[in-house]
Design a protein around this motif. Structure first.
Motif, PDB file in Angstrom:
ATOM      1  N   VAL A   4      15.218 -48.570   0.468  1.00 53.59           N
ATOM      2  CA  VAL A   4      13.896 -48.684   1.085  1.00 53.59           C
ATOM      3  C   VAL A   4      13.951 -49.342   2.460  1.00 53.59           C
ATOM      4  CG1 VAL A   4      12.567 -48.677  -1.052  1.00 53.59           C
ATOM      5  CG2 VAL A   4      13.505 -50.832  -0.203  1.00 53.59           C
ATOM      6  N   VAL A   5      15.110 -49.861   2.860  1.00 57.85           N
ATOM      7  CA  VAL A   5      15.235 -50.494   4.172  1.00 57.85           C
ATOM      8  C   VAL A   5      14.978 -49.459   5.257  1.00 57.85           C
ATOM      9  CG1 VAL A   5      16.823 -51.652   5.760  1.00 57.85           C
ATOM     10  CG2 VAL A   5      16.826 -52.246   3.328  1.00 57.85           C
ATOM     11  N   GLN A   6      14.112 -49.830   6.199  1.00 58.63           N
ATOM     12  CA  GLN A   6      13.743 -48.977   7.333  1.00 58.63           C
ATOM     13  C   GLN A   6      13.094 -47.669   6.882  1.00 58.63           C
ATOM     14  OE1 GLN A   6      17.198 -48.530   9.865  1.00 58.63           O
ATOM     15  NE2 GLN A   6      17.183 -50.677  10.474  1.00 58.63           N
ATOM     16  N   ARG A   7      12.417 -47.726   5.749  1.00 64.73           N
ATOM     17  CA  ARG A   7      11.721 -46.534   5.265  1.00 64.73           C
ATOM     18  C   ARG A   7      10.197 -46.653   5.433  1.00 64.73           C
ATOM     19  NH1 ARG A   7      14.949 -43.172   1.869  1.00 64.73           N
ATOM     20  NH2 ARG A   7      17.051 -43.258   2.752  1.00 64.73           N
ATOM     21  N   TYR A   8       9.716 -47.785   5.940  1.00 69.31           N
ATOM     22  CA  TYR A   8       8.282 -47.985   6.107  1.00 69.31           C
ATOM     23  C   TYR A   8       7.971 -48.307   7.566  1.00 69.31           C
ATOM     24  CZ  TYR A   8       7.985 -48.095   1.017  1.00 69.31           C
ATOM     25  OH  TYR A   8       8.046 -47.758  -0.314  1.00 69.31           O
ATOM     26  N   GLY A   9       6.841 -47.809   8.035  1.00 69.17           N
ATOM     27  CA  GLY A   9       6.491 -47.931   9.441  1.00 69.17           C
ATOM     28  C   GLY A   9       6.216 -49.336   9.916  1.00 69.17           C
ATOM     29  N   ASP A  10       5.928 -50.272   8.999  1.00 66.93           N
ATOM     30  CA  ASP A  10       5.602 -51.638   9.406  1.00 66.93           C
ATOM     31  C   ASP A  10       6.811 -52.564   9.343  1.00 66.93           C
ATOM     32  OD1 ASP A  10       5.816 -51.647   6.676  1.00 66.93           O
ATOM     33  OD2 ASP A  10       3.884 -52.603   6.288  1.00 66.93           O
ATOM     34  N   GLY A  11       8.016 -51.996   9.275  1.00 69.09           N
ATOM     35  CA  GLY A  11       9.211 -52.818   9.275  1.00 69.09           C
ATOM     36  C   GLY A  11       9.622 -53.263   7.879  1.00 69.09           C
ATOM     37  N   TRP A  26       8.276 -57.205   4.641  1.00 68.43           N
ATOM     38  CA  TRP A  26       7.761 -57.282   3.273  1.00 68.43           C
ATOM     39  C   TRP A  26       8.877 -57.503   2.262  1.00 68.43           C
ATOM     40  CZ3 TRP A  26       9.311 -53.606  -0.403  1.00 68.43           C
ATOM     41  CH2 TRP A  26      10.029 -52.514   0.101  1.00 68.43           C
ATOM     42  N   LEU A  27      10.105 -57.146   2.647  1.00 66.38           N
ATOM     43  CA  LEU A  27      11.235 -57.168   1.741  1.00 66.38           C
ATOM     44  C   LEU A  27      12.083 -58.432   1.883  1.00 66.38           C
ATOM     45  CD1 LEU A  27      12.554 -55.259  -0.355  1.00 66.38           C
ATOM     46  CD2 LEU A  27      13.885 -54.257   1.506  1.00 66.38           C
ATOM     47  N   GLY A  28      11.661 -59.330   2.771  1.00 59.95           N
ATOM     48  CA  GLY A  28      12.470 -60.505   3.045  1.00 59.95           C
ATOM     49  C   GLY A  28      12.221 -61.656   2.083  1.00 59.95           C
ATOM     50  N   THR A  29      12.573 -62.863   2.557  1.00 57.30           N
ATOM     51  CA  THR A  29      12.411 -64.075   1.747  1.00 57.30           C
ATOM     52  C   THR A  29      11.480 -65.084   2.396  1.00 57.30           C
ATOM     53  OG1 THR A  29      14.345 -65.114   2.781  1.00 57.30           O
ATOM     54  CG2 THR A  29      14.740 -63.804   0.789  1.00 57.30           C
ATOM     55  N   GLY A  30      11.026 -64.803   3.610  1.00 57.27           N
ATOM     56  CA  GLY A  30      10.199 -65.762   4.341  1.00 57.27           C
ATOM     57  C   GLY A  30       8.730 -65.688   3.984  1.00 57.27           C
ATOM     58  N   GLU A  31       7.918 -66.320   4.825  1.00 56.65           N
ATOM     59  CA  GLU A  31       6.478 -66.416   4.565  1.00 56.65           C
ATOM     60  C   GLU A  31       5.790 -65.064   4.606  1.00 56.65           C
ATOM     61  OE1 GLU A  31       4.677 -69.242   7.137  1.00 56.65           O
ATOM     62  OE2 GLU A  31       5.846 -70.947   6.384  1.00 56.65           O
ATOM     63  N   THR A  32       6.306 -64.133   5.405  1.00 59.20           N
ATOM     64  CA  THR A  32       5.656 -62.824   5.528  1.00 59.20           C
ATOM     65  C   THR A  32       6.095 -61.847   4.440  1.00 59.20           C
ATOM     66  OG1 THR A  32       7.364 -62.004   7.038  1.00 59.20           O
ATOM     67  CG2 THR A  32       5.449 -63.096   8.021  1.00 59.20           C
ATOM     68  N   ALA A  33       7.057 -62.246   3.606  1.00 57.42           N
ATOM     69  CA  ALA A  33       7.526 -61.357   2.545  1.00 57.42           C
ATOM     70  C   ALA A  33       6.450 -61.179   1.484  1.00 57.42           C
ATOM     71  CB  ALA A  33       8.787 -61.941   1.905  1.00 57.42           C
ATOM     72  N   TRP A  34       6.478 -60.041   0.843  1.00 62.80           N
ATOM     73  CA  TRP A  34       5.564 -59.803  -0.273  1.00 62.80           C
ATOM     74  C   TRP A  34       6.155 -60.410  -1.546  1.00 62.80           C
ATOM     75  CZ3 TRP A  34       3.750 -53.976   0.018  1.00 62.80           C
ATOM     76  CH2 TRP A  34       3.093 -53.760   1.234  1.00 62.80           C
TER      77      TRP A  34
END
Length: 280
Positions: A137-144, A147-155
């Protein structure tokens, strides 16, 4: 990576399709698979008999596993009523395009104990005891890939099991509903579940032990072993509702939402990144 043939059988168990290996492009993306699994459960909640999905047509929602031995391989999902019921839907998947072994992780012998892990500043209960085949799924979504990370912006992480529906959670909305969302009882008054207090939509859980209670099981023709299977996902925190029953999350779908709008809401809210296998 777990045996690729077993992984394809796991996808069969989740969807009811016959899944075959192909050297060409995959017929369905990972997002299509989570859409189909989630929408199938949602439309069954609504009492419907079929799901229309692009490139596949009308899919029967009859679940051949409901009255079957859970340890047997699932019959394939059929398309349409009447004479067409015996038609088996075959989906071709290229394992090299669908899976991403560089992110596989074998949790089979892992015990986290008191260790705590976070994804998007929320507790991540790792799938200890399971073997994860990573989905590409890496680089498969238009918003970068944030969402897949570990930081505050991750889902946050969620797990999707079979037959998690409105009987498993009541939306928590202290202070009443807003817009097209109806009012729901506070947790203190939510001991009885009625149709008007249930959340209409797609359910998942951040707790692997809860998901395991609703997992699919299948007996592999590849190695003869019996497996449990789940999807490991990330869930958009802006589109998720927490429920009165601890460990239950909901992507709420308002009444009157069209089929197209429903599919868009699901794919904007739940993204898969792992196929989990565990010997039963």
């Amino acid at each position: 990576m777990p045996n690729p043939g077993v992984c394809l059988e796991a996808l069969e168990a989740l969807t009811g399709f016959r899944v075959e290996s192909s050297g060409g492009p995959s017929q369905l993306s990972p997002q299509d698979f989570v859409n189909i699994v989630a929408l199938k459960e949602f439309y069954k909640q609504e009492g419907l008999k079929q799901l229309d999905y692009p490139s596949l047509g009308s899919l029967s929602l009859q679940d051949p596993q409901e009255d079957a031995d859970l340890y047997s391989a699932p019959p394939a999902l059929t398309e349409g009523p009447g004479p067409e019921q015996n038609r088996i839907i075959t989906v071709r998947i290229n394992p090299e395009d669908f899976f991403d072994p560089s992110y596989d992780y074998d949790f089979t012998s892992v015990k986290d104990g008191n260790k705590a892990f976070l994804r998007g500043n929320e507790l991540y209960v790792r799938p200890c005891g399971w073997n994860r085949a990573a989905i590409r799924v890496v680089q498969r979504y238009g918003d970068g890939d944030g969402w897949l990370g570990t930081g505050e912006t991750a889902w946050p992480v969620s797990y999707h099991g079979h037959a998690m529906d409105g009987s498993h959670g009541i939306i928590l909305t202290h202070g009443g509903g807003h817009g097209d969302q109806p009012e729901f009882l506070d947790a203190a008054a939510a001991s009885l579940v009625h149709s008007e207090t249930r959340g209409r939509g797609v359910y998942s859980t951040p707790d692997i032990s809860v998901a395991e209670k609703f997992c699919r099981k299948f007996t592999s023709k590849v190695d003869g072993k019996t497996y449990k299977v789940l999807l490991q996902n990330r869930i958009n925190p802006q589109n998720r509702k927490k429920c009165q029953r601890e460990g239950v999350w909901l992507v709420y779908i308002p009444d009157g939402t069209s089929d197209l709008q429903t599919r868009i809401m699901v794919q904007n809210s739940i993204r898969p990144y792992g196929l989990l296998l565990k010997q039963a």
